[in-house]
Design a protein around this motif. Structure first.
Motif, mmCIF file in Angstrom:
data_model
loop_
_atom_site.group_PDB
_atom_site.id
_atom_site.type_symbol
_atom_site.label_atom_id
_atom_site.label_comp_id
_atom_site.label_asym_id
_atom_site.label_seq_id
_atom_site.Cartn_x
_atom_site.Cartn_y
_atom_site.Cartn_z
ATOM 1 N N PRO A 184 20.204 2.974 -25.080
ATOM 2 C CA PRO A 184 18.827 3.022 -25.568
ATOM 3 C C PRO A 184 17.818 2.313 -24.664
ATOM 4 O O PRO A 184 16.628 2.544 -24.809
ATOM 5 N N LEU A 185 18.273 1.489 -23.726
ATOM 6 C CA LEU A 185 17.336 0.647 -22.974
ATOM 7 C C LEU A 185 17.254 1.003 -21.494
ATOM 8 O O LEU A 185 16.803 0.210 -20.672
ATOM 9 N N THR A 186 17.666 2.212 -21.146
ATOM 10 C CA THR A 186 17.627 2.634 -19.738
ATOM 11 C C THR A 186 16.194 2.594 -19.201
ATOM 12 O O THR A 186 15.314 3.255 -19.744
ATOM 13 N N PRO A 187 15.945 1.826 -18.145
ATOM 14 C CA PRO A 187 14.584 1.731 -17.598
ATOM 15 C C PRO A 187 14.154 3.021 -16.887
ATOM 16 O O PRO A 187 14.994 3.774 -16.386
ATOM 17 N N THR A 188 12.842 3.217 -16.816
ATOM 18 C CA THR A 188 12.262 4.377 -16.138
ATOM 19 C C THR A 188 12.764 4.517 -14.705
ATOM 20 O O THR A 188 12.992 5.624 -14.232
ATOM 21 N N GLY A 189 12.952 3.399 -14.035
ATOM 22 C CA GLY A 189 13.368 3.427 -12.638
ATOM 23 C C GLY A 189 14.668 4.182 -12.415
ATOM 24 O O GLY A 189 14.845 4.828 -11.383
ATOM 25 N N VAL A 190 15.568 4.114 -13.376
ATOM 26 C CA VAL A 190 16.846 4.823 -13.237
ATOM 27 C C VAL A 190 16.609 6.335 -13.283
ATOM 28 O O VAL A 190 17.149 7.083 -12.464
ATOM 29 N N PHE A 191 15.791 6.774 -14.254
ATOM 30 C CA PHE A 191 15.436 8.208 -14.320
ATOM 31 C C PHE A 191 14.787 8.635 -13.006
ATOM 32 O O PHE A 191 15.119 9.689 -12.452
ATOM 33 N N ASP A 192 13.880 7.808 -12.508
ATOM 34 C CA ASP A 192 13.162 8.129 -11.263
ATOM 35 C C ASP A 192 14.123 8.302 -10.094
ATOM 36 O O ASP A 192 13.987 9.238 -9.305
ATOM 37 N N ALA A 220 30.745 1.138 -11.684
ATOM 38 C CA ALA A 220 30.673 1.426 -13.114
ATOM 39 C C ALA A 220 29.540 2.430 -13.312
ATOM 40 O O ALA A 220 28.402 2.188 -12.897
ATOM 41 N N VAL A 221 29.867 3.556 -13.934
ATOM 42 C CA VAL A 221 28.957 4.695 -13.945
ATOM 43 C C VAL A 221 28.195 4.783 -15.258
ATOM 44 O O VAL A 221 28.739 4.535 -16.329
ATOM 45 N N GLN A 222 26.913 5.117 -15.149
ATOM 46 C CA GLN A 222 26.021 5.173 -16.312
ATOM 47 C C GLN A 222 25.453 6.581 -16.487
ATOM 48 O O GLN A 222 25.876 7.517 -15.811
ATOM 49 N N THR A 223 24.519 6.708 -17.386
ATOM 50 C CA THR A 223 23.692 7.910 -17.517
ATOM 51 C C THR A 223 22.236 7.444 -17.446
ATOM 52 O O THR A 223 21.991 6.243 -17.629
ATOM 53 N N PRO A 224 21.261 8.315 -17.201
ATOM 54 C CA PRO A 224 21.340 9.767 -17.092
ATOM 55 C C PRO A 224 22.010 10.229 -15.801
ATOM 56 O O PRO A 224 21.738 9.691 -14.738
ATOM 57 N N VAL A 241 25.366 8.990 -5.535
ATOM 58 C CA VAL A 241 25.243 7.792 -6.361
ATOM 59 C C VAL A 241 23.935 7.079 -6.055
ATOM 60 O O VAL A 241 23.597 6.872 -4.890
ATOM 61 N N VAL A 242 23.186 6.751 -7.121
ATOM 62 C CA VAL A 242 21.994 5.911 -6.969
ATOM 63 C C VAL A 242 22.183 4.643 -7.794
ATOM 64 O O VAL A 242 23.116 4.546 -8.606
#
Ligand code: CTP
Ligand code: MG
Length: 248
Positions: free
Chosen positions: A114-122, A174-178, A220-221
Protein backbone atom coordinates in the motif's frame (compact mmCIF):
# COMPACT_ATOMS: atom_id res chain seq x y z
CA UNK A 1 1.41 4.33 -25.44
CA UNK A 2 -1.31 3.87 -22.87
CA UNK A 3 -0.56 2.08 -19.63
CA UNK A 4 -2.92 -0.10 -17.59
CA UNK A 5 -2.25 -0.97 -13.96
CA UNK A 6 -3.52 -4.31 -12.65
CA UNK A 7 -3.92 -4.36 -8.87
CA UNK A 8 -4.17 -7.92 -7.56
CA UNK A 9 -6.33 -7.95 -4.45
CA UNK A 10 -7.90 -11.41 -4.67
CA UNK A 11 -5.91 -13.15 -1.95
CA UNK A 12 -7.44 -14.18 1.37
CA UNK A 13 -4.85 -12.66 3.72
CA UNK A 14 -4.30 -15.90 5.63
CA UNK A 15 -0.94 -14.96 7.14
CA UNK A 16 -2.08 -11.51 8.28
CA UNK A 17 -4.93 -13.27 10.03
CA UNK A 18 -7.58 -10.53 10.04
CA UNK A 19 -10.24 -12.90 8.71
CA UNK A 20 -10.68 -10.78 5.58
CA UNK A 21 -8.74 -10.05 2.38
CA UNK A 22 -5.78 -7.77 3.13
CA UNK A 23 -7.14 -5.17 0.73
CA UNK A 24 -9.95 -4.46 3.23
CA UNK A 25 -7.72 -4.35 6.31
CA UNK A 26 -7.48 -0.87 7.87
CA UNK A 27 -4.18 1.04 7.64
CA UNK A 28 -3.78 4.63 8.82
CA UNK A 29 -7.52 5.32 8.82
CA UNK A 30 -8.15 3.93 5.32
CA UNK A 31 -8.03 0.47 3.77
CA UNK A 32 -4.93 -1.10 2.27
CA UNK A 33 -6.70 -1.02 -1.12
CA UNK A 34 -7.35 2.73 -0.80
CA UNK A 35 -3.65 3.34 -0.16
CA UNK A 36 -2.58 1.12 -3.05
CA UNK A 37 -5.00 2.80 -5.48
CA UNK A 38 -3.95 6.23 -4.18
CA UNK A 39 -0.35 5.37 -4.96
CA UNK A 40 -1.22 4.33 -8.51
CA UNK A 41 -3.30 7.45 -9.15
CA UNK A 42 -0.65 9.72 -7.59
CA UNK A 43 1.99 8.23 -9.90
CA UNK A 44 -0.08 9.48 -12.84
CA UNK A 45 0.98 6.65 -15.14
CA UNK A 46 -2.31 4.78 -15.62
CA UNK A 47 -5.03 5.25 -18.22
CA UNK A 48 -6.81 2.18 -16.85
CA UNK A 49 -6.87 0.50 -13.43
CA UNK A 50 -8.07 -3.14 -13.21
CA UNK A 51 -8.60 -4.57 -9.74
CA UNK A 52 -8.86 -8.34 -9.19
CA UNK A 53 -10.98 -9.21 -6.15
CA UNK A 54 -11.94 -12.55 -4.55
CA UNK A 55 -14.62 -14.18 -6.73
CA UNK A 56 -18.10 -13.37 -5.47
CA UNK A 57 -16.90 -10.94 -2.76
CA UNK A 58 -19.54 -8.18 -2.97
CA UNK A 59 -17.97 -6.18 -0.13
CA UNK A 60 -14.72 -5.97 -2.09
CA UNK A 61 -16.53 -4.86 -5.26
CA UNK A 62 -18.28 -2.17 -3.22
CA UNK A 63 -14.94 -1.09 -1.71
CA UNK A 64 -13.42 -0.83 -5.20
CA UNK A 65 -16.21 1.52 -6.30
CA UNK A 66 -15.79 3.69 -3.18
CA UNK A 67 -12.02 3.82 -3.55
CA UNK A 68 -12.30 4.69 -7.25
CA UNK A 69 -14.77 7.49 -6.51
CA UNK A 70 -12.48 9.00 -3.84
CA UNK A 71 -9.20 8.40 -5.64
CA UNK A 72 -8.97 11.83 -7.23
CA UNK A 73 -8.54 10.24 -10.66
CA UNK A 74 -10.11 12.18 -13.52
CA UNK A 75 -13.21 11.09 -15.45
CA UNK A 76 -10.98 9.76 -18.24
CA UNK A 77 -9.64 7.00 -15.98
CA UNK A 78 -11.07 3.62 -16.96
CA UNK A 79 -11.86 1.39 -13.94
CA UNK A 80 -12.46 -2.36 -14.09
CA UNK A 81 -13.18 -4.84 -11.31
CA UNK A 82 -12.83 -8.55 -12.04
CA UNK A 83 -13.15 -11.84 -10.17
CA UNK A 84 -9.65 -13.09 -9.36
CA UNK A 85 -8.52 -16.70 -9.53
CA UNK A 86 -7.30 -19.49 -7.25
CA UNK A 87 -3.71 -18.22 -7.31
CA UNK A 88 -2.04 -14.89 -7.98
CA UNK A 89 -1.17 -15.71 -11.59
CA UNK A 90 -4.81 -16.62 -12.29
CA UNK A 91 -5.87 -13.28 -10.82
CA UNK A 92 -3.43 -11.44 -13.09
CA UNK A 93 -4.72 -13.43 -16.06
CA UNK A 94 -8.33 -12.54 -15.26
CA UNK A 95 -7.48 -8.84 -15.05
CA UNK A 96 -5.42 -9.01 -18.25
CA UNK A 97 -8.59 -10.06 -20.10
CA UNK A 98 -10.10 -6.65 -19.31
CA UNK A 99 -7.12 -4.59 -20.40
CA UNK A 100 -8.11 -2.13 -23.08
CA UNK A 101 -7.07 -2.87 -26.68
CA UNK A 102 -5.26 0.49 -26.93
CA UNK A 103 -2.99 -0.31 -23.98
CA UNK A 104 0.66 -1.03 -24.84
CA UNK A 105 2.17 -1.48 -21.37
CA UNK A 106 0.85 -3.09 -18.18
CA UNK A 107 2.03 -2.73 -14.60
CA UNK A 108 1.07 -5.50 -12.19
CA UNK A 109 0.93 -4.31 -8.58
CA UNK A 110 0.10 -6.04 -5.28
CA UNK A 111 -2.70 -4.48 -3.23
CA UNK A 112 -0.58 -5.78 -0.35
CA UNK A 113 2.02 -3.05 -1.09
CA UNK A 114 0.00 0.00 0.00
CA UNK A 115 2.91 2.43 0.50
CA UNK A 116 4.83 2.14 -2.78
CA UNK A 117 6.27 5.60 -3.53
CA UNK A 118 5.70 7.36 -6.87
CA UNK A 119 9.40 7.09 -7.65
CA UNK A 120 9.16 3.32 -8.02
CA UNK A 121 6.32 3.63 -10.57
CA UNK A 122 8.37 6.29 -12.38
CA UNK A 123 11.48 4.10 -12.60
CA UNK A 124 9.51 1.10 -13.93
CA UNK A 125 7.69 3.19 -16.54
CA UNK A 126 10.92 4.91 -17.58
CA UNK A 127 12.62 1.57 -18.25
CA UNK A 128 9.63 0.43 -20.35
CA UNK A 129 9.86 3.68 -22.30
CA UNK A 130 13.56 2.96 -22.80
CA UNK A 131 12.78 -0.32 -24.54
CA UNK A 132 12.57 -2.93 -21.78
CA UNK A 133 9.77 -5.46 -22.31
CA UNK A 134 9.85 -6.48 -18.65
CA UNK A 135 10.97 -4.47 -15.62
CA UNK A 136 10.97 -5.24 -11.92
CA UNK A 137 11.78 -3.05 -8.91
CA UNK A 138 14.13 -4.74 -6.46
CA UNK A 139 16.34 -4.20 -3.43
CA UNK A 140 19.62 -5.72 -2.32
CA UNK A 141 19.07 -8.24 0.48
CA UNK A 142 20.41 -7.73 3.99
CA UNK A 143 20.28 -11.35 5.11
CA UNK A 144 22.46 -14.12 3.73
CA UNK A 145 20.12 -16.43 1.77
CA UNK A 146 20.64 -20.19 1.60
CA UNK A 147 18.91 -22.96 -0.28
CA UNK A 148 17.90 -26.00 1.76
CA UNK A 149 16.78 -29.58 1.25
CA UNK A 150 14.90 -31.92 3.62
CA UNK A 151 17.30 -33.82 5.87
CA UNK A 152 17.58 -35.88 9.06
CA UNK A 153 19.88 -35.27 12.04
CA UNK A 154 22.57 -37.98 12.05
CA UNK A 155 22.02 -39.42 15.55
CA UNK A 156 18.25 -39.20 15.93
CA UNK A 157 16.88 -39.10 12.41
CA UNK A 158 14.84 -36.05 13.44
CA UNK A 159 13.43 -34.29 10.41
CA UNK A 160 15.21 -30.98 9.73
CA UNK A 161 16.69 -29.15 6.77
CA UNK A 162 20.24 -29.13 5.47
CA UNK A 163 21.92 -26.35 3.47
CA UNK A 164 22.40 -27.17 -0.20
CA UNK A 165 23.96 -23.88 -1.26
CA UNK A 166 24.69 -20.22 -0.60
CA UNK A 167 24.12 -17.86 -3.56
CA UNK A 168 26.51 -14.91 -3.51
CA UNK A 169 24.59 -12.23 -1.63
CA UNK A 170 25.58 -9.25 -3.72
CA UNK A 171 23.94 -10.87 -6.75
CA UNK A 172 20.63 -11.49 -4.95
CA UNK A 173 17.67 -9.09 -5.05
CA UNK A 174 14.40 -8.99 -3.14
CA UNK A 175 11.75 -8.32 -5.76
CA UNK A 176 8.76 -6.00 -5.42
CA UNK A 177 5.88 -4.66 -7.49
CA UNK A 178 4.78 -2.83 -9.63
CA UNK A 179 6.33 -5.06 -12.29
CA UNK A 180 6.06 -3.52 -15.76
CA UNK A 181 5.59 -5.29 -19.08
CA UNK A 182 5.00 -4.80 -22.74
CA UNK A 183 1.40 -6.07 -22.97
CA UNK A 184 2.06 -8.71 -25.64
CA UNK A 185 5.01 -10.08 -23.68
CA UNK A 186 2.90 -10.38 -20.53
CA UNK A 187 0.10 -12.11 -22.44
CA UNK A 188 2.55 -14.59 -23.97
CA UNK A 189 4.11 -15.25 -20.56
CA UNK A 190 0.73 -16.00 -19.01
CA UNK A 191 -0.33 -18.17 -21.94
CA UNK A 192 2.84 -20.19 -21.29
CA UNK A 193 1.97 -20.40 -17.58
CA UNK A 194 -1.27 -22.14 -18.45
CA UNK A 195 0.70 -25.01 -20.01
CA UNK A 196 2.50 -25.76 -16.70
CA UNK A 197 1.53 -28.71 -14.50
CA UNK A 198 0.12 -28.07 -11.01
CA UNK A 199 3.47 -28.47 -9.23
CA UNK A 200 5.20 -25.96 -11.50
CA UNK A 201 2.24 -23.58 -11.33
CA UNK A 202 2.36 -23.66 -7.53
CA UNK A 203 5.93 -22.29 -7.68
CA UNK A 204 4.97 -19.14 -9.57
CA UNK A 205 5.43 -16.17 -7.23
CA UNK A 206 5.65 -13.27 -9.66
CA UNK A 207 4.96 -12.34 -13.26
CA UNK A 208 8.60 -11.76 -14.14
CA UNK A 209 9.48 -15.44 -13.69
CA UNK A 210 6.92 -16.27 -16.38
CA UNK A 211 8.58 -13.78 -18.71
CA UNK A 212 11.99 -15.30 -17.87
CA UNK A 213 10.54 -18.70 -18.80
CA UNK A 214 9.71 -17.51 -22.33
CA UNK A 215 13.25 -16.20 -22.75
CA UNK A 216 12.67 -12.43 -22.59
CA UNK A 217 15.11 -10.22 -20.68
CA UNK A 218 13.80 -8.87 -17.38
CA UNK A 219 15.42 -5.59 -16.34
CA UNK A 220 15.83 -4.41 -12.76
CA UNK A 221 15.33 -0.91 -11.34
CA UNK A 222 15.68 0.33 -7.77
CA UNK A 223 12.76 -0.54 -5.49
CA UNK A 224 12.02 1.07 -2.13
CA UNK A 225 11.96 -0.04 1.50
CA UNK A 226 8.62 1.83 1.66
CA UNK A 227 7.23 -0.61 -0.90
CA UNK A 228 7.22 -3.48 1.60
CA UNK A 229 4.60 -6.21 1.19
CA UNK A 230 2.22 -6.50 4.13
CA UNK A 231 2.27 -10.22 4.83
CA UNK A 232 2.32 -10.63 8.62
CA UNK A 233 1.08 -8.56 11.60
CA UNK A 234 4.63 -7.24 12.07
CA UNK A 235 4.57 -5.78 8.54
CA UNK A 236 1.28 -4.01 9.28
CA UNK A 237 2.70 -2.57 12.49
CA UNK A 238 5.68 -1.24 10.54
CA UNK A 239 3.42 0.27 7.87
CA UNK A 240 1.32 2.04 10.54
CA UNK A 241 4.49 3.46 12.07
CA UNK A 242 5.76 4.56 8.66
CA UNK A 243 2.56 6.56 8.08
CA UNK A 244 3.00 8.36 11.40
CA UNK A 245 6.71 8.70 11.83
CA UNK A 246 9.48 10.77 10.28
CA UNK A 247 10.35 7.98 7.81
CA UNK A 248 7.49 9.07 5.59
N1 CTP B 1 -3.48 -12.42 -4.80
C1 CTP B 1 -4.49 -12.47 -5.75
N2 CTP B 1 -5.13 -13.66 -6.01
C2 CTP B 1 -4.78 -14.78 -5.36
C3 CTP B 1 -3.75 -14.75 -4.40
C4 CTP B 1 -3.10 -13.55 -4.14
O1 CTP B 1 -4.84 -11.46 -6.33
N3 CTP B 1 -5.46 -15.91 -5.63
C5 CTP B 1 -2.84 -11.13 -4.49
C6 CTP B 1 -3.05 -10.70 -3.04
O2 CTP B 1 -4.33 -10.09 -2.88
C7 CTP B 1 -1.88 -9.78 -2.80
C8 CTP B 1 -0.80 -10.29 -3.76
O3 CTP B 1 -1.44 -11.21 -4.64
O4 CTP B 1 -2.18 -8.43 -3.11
C9 CTP B 1 0.34 -10.96 -3.01
O5 CTP B 1 -0.14 -12.14 -2.36
P1 CTP B 1 -0.02 -12.43 -0.80
O6 CTP B 1 0.83 -11.40 -0.14
O7 CTP B 1 0.31 -13.86 -0.64
O8 CTP B 1 -1.53 -12.14 -0.28
P2 CTP B 1 -2.62 -13.20 0.21
O9 CTP B 1 -2.59 -14.38 -0.70
O10 CTP B 1 -3.89 -12.46 0.37
O11 CTP B 1 -2.05 -13.56 1.66
P3 CTP B 1 -1.84 -15.05 2.26
O12 CTP B 1 -0.93 -15.77 1.27
O13 CTP B 1 -1.21 -14.81 3.60
O14 CTP B 1 -3.21 -15.67 2.34
MG1 MG C 1 -0.84 -15.64 -0.86
Amino acid sequence: GRCAVIIVAAGSGQRLGHGMPKARVPLGGATMLAHAVQGVVAAGVAAQICIAVPAGDDAMVELCHQVAARSGAGPEMRWSVVDGGADRAASVRAALELVDARVSTVLVHDAARPLTPTGVFDRVVAALRDGAKAVIPALAVADTIKTVVPAELPATGAGVERVSGTPVRNRLRAVQTPQGFDVDTLRRAHAHAQTLDADAAAQITDDAMLVEAIGEDVYVVQGSTHSLKITTPLDLLLAEAMLQGPLR
